[in-house]
Write an enzyme that holds these catalytic residues in place. Structure first.
Site, PDB file in Angstrom:
ATOM      1  N   LYS A 282       0.734  -1.269  -0.108  1.00 18.60           N
ATOM      2  CA  LYS A 282      -0.002  -0.005  -0.051  1.00 18.60           C
ATOM      3  C   LYS A 282       0.684   1.160  -0.160  1.00 18.60           C
ATOM      4  CE  LYS A 282      -1.184   2.483   3.062  1.00 18.60           C
ATOM      5  NZ  LYS A 282      -1.963   3.834   3.686  1.00 18.60           N
TER       6      LYS A 282
ATOM      7  N   ASP B  16      -3.341   4.427  -1.978  1.00 20.02           N
ATOM      8  CA  ASP B  16      -4.321   4.955  -1.096  1.00 20.02           C
ATOM      9  C   ASP B  16      -4.211   6.368  -1.149  1.00 20.02           C
ATOM     10  OD1 ASP B  16      -6.064   5.306   1.149  1.00 20.02           O
ATOM     11  OD2 ASP B  16      -4.695   4.609   2.835  1.00 20.02           O
TER      12      ASP B  16
ATOM     13  N   LYS C  29      -6.971   8.526  -1.512  1.00 17.54           N
ATOM     14  CA  LYS C  29      -8.135   9.212  -0.961  1.00 17.54           C
ATOM     15  C   LYS C  29      -8.621  10.365  -1.769  1.00 17.54           C
ATOM     16  CE  LYS C  29      -7.051   7.757   3.941  1.00 17.54           C
ATOM     17  NZ  LYS C  29      -5.873   7.110   3.778  1.00 17.54           N
TER      18      LYS C  29
ATOM     19  N   ASP D 212     -12.908  15.394  -4.729  1.00 21.96           N
ATOM     20  CA  ASP D 212     -12.842  16.727  -5.149  1.00 21.96           C
ATOM     21  C   ASP D 212     -14.157  16.558  -6.168  1.00 21.96           C
ATOM     22  OD1 ASP D 212     -12.100  19.061  -6.823  1.00 21.96           O
ATOM     23  OD2 ASP D 212     -10.065  18.623  -6.180  1.00 21.96           O
TER      24      ASP D 212
ATOM     25  N   ARG E 171       2.797   0.138  10.586  1.00 23.30           N
ATOM     26  CA  ARG E 171       3.876   0.296  11.736  1.00 23.30           C
ATOM     27  C   ARG E 171       4.214  -1.096  12.400  1.00 23.30           C
ATOM     28  NH1 ARG E 171       1.271   5.789  13.741  1.00 23.30           N
ATOM     29  NH2 ARG E 171      -0.493   4.980  12.954  1.00 23.30           N
TER      30      ARG E 171
END
Length: 224
Positions: A32, A59, A61, A64, A205
């Site tokens: 990703k 990713d 996002k 608009d 993480r």
């Protein structure tokens, strides 16, 4: 999908991102790339990561007006992403145009509510109801718009899966121990999310910042 784990490669250095991905590639199902990576490395960086041979999830996002989002989706064709995100809050017309402009083999999924937000955050933005209510509302809108699925936390994925049986569900904010970490609030374990209907498990993480990323990836894979 044999391995639903997509490793979040949001690292500032391209060489470091490639090295990490190369190290764990046998124990994840895809990679990703989010805003941090894309802003730092652009299309060149995506091409470099694609050379590793794993599906790439962009990713970004997108959010608009419909025409702008459709143009952005068309511009992404050359990168051949497996998955691209848009914000469900952009509305039905925007999501419809995003899907229409996407590549033939690209799944378009709508972000419902960020896993860093909870009910109190929603209230502060003027949205009535619980986090669960908001996710279900936007999931229905995404389904009506013809999208492939949504992004939601592991807290909502079971309910969404029950109401959208053939949907494609991306679950981020996962923690092997099931405990919140840093800016994540609504978290579950990878195993729980998978059992509840998640199609893709986004994990960053817990692998990328582990003392031994390979061992961490192996341990997560073993739970699935």
């Amino acid at each position: 999908m044999s391995n639903p784990v997509y490793l979040a490669l949001d690292l500032p250095q391209l060489a470091g991102a490639k090295a990490l991905a190369e190290k764990v590639r046998g124990h994840v199902g895809g990679l990703k790339l989010g805003l941090e990576f894309f802003c730092a490395h652009g299309a060149h960086g995506v091409h470099e990561i694609r050379e590793l041979g794993l599906p790439v999830f962009l990713d970004l996002k997108l959010h608009d007006i419909p025409n702008t989002v459709a143009g952005a989706m068309q511009a992404l064709h050359v990168l051949e992403p497996a998955i691209v995100t848009v914000h469900a809050g952009g509305g039905r017309a925007m999501m419809e145009d995003a899907k229409a402009a996407a590549g033939e083999n690209c799944k378009v999924v709508a972000v419902t509510l960020l896993t860093s937000m909870d009910g109190r955050d929603l209230e502060r933005t003027g949205v009535a109801g619980t986090a669960h209510d908001q996710v279900m509302r936007l999931a229905g809108l995404a389904q009506d718009a013809g999208l492939d699925g949504i992004v939601c936390s592991g807290h909502e994925v079971k309910a969404v899966h029950d109401s959208w049986r053939d949907g494609f569900f991306v679950v981020p904010g996962l923690r092997p121990g099931g405990k919140p970490t840093a800016d994540q609030k609504r978290v579950v374990t990878p195993r729980q999310a998978r059992d509840d209907g998640a199609s893709v498990l986004v994990i960053g993480r817990p692998i990328s910042r582990a003392d031994d990323p390979l061992a961490a990836a192996r341990e997560i894979e073993a739970t699935l």
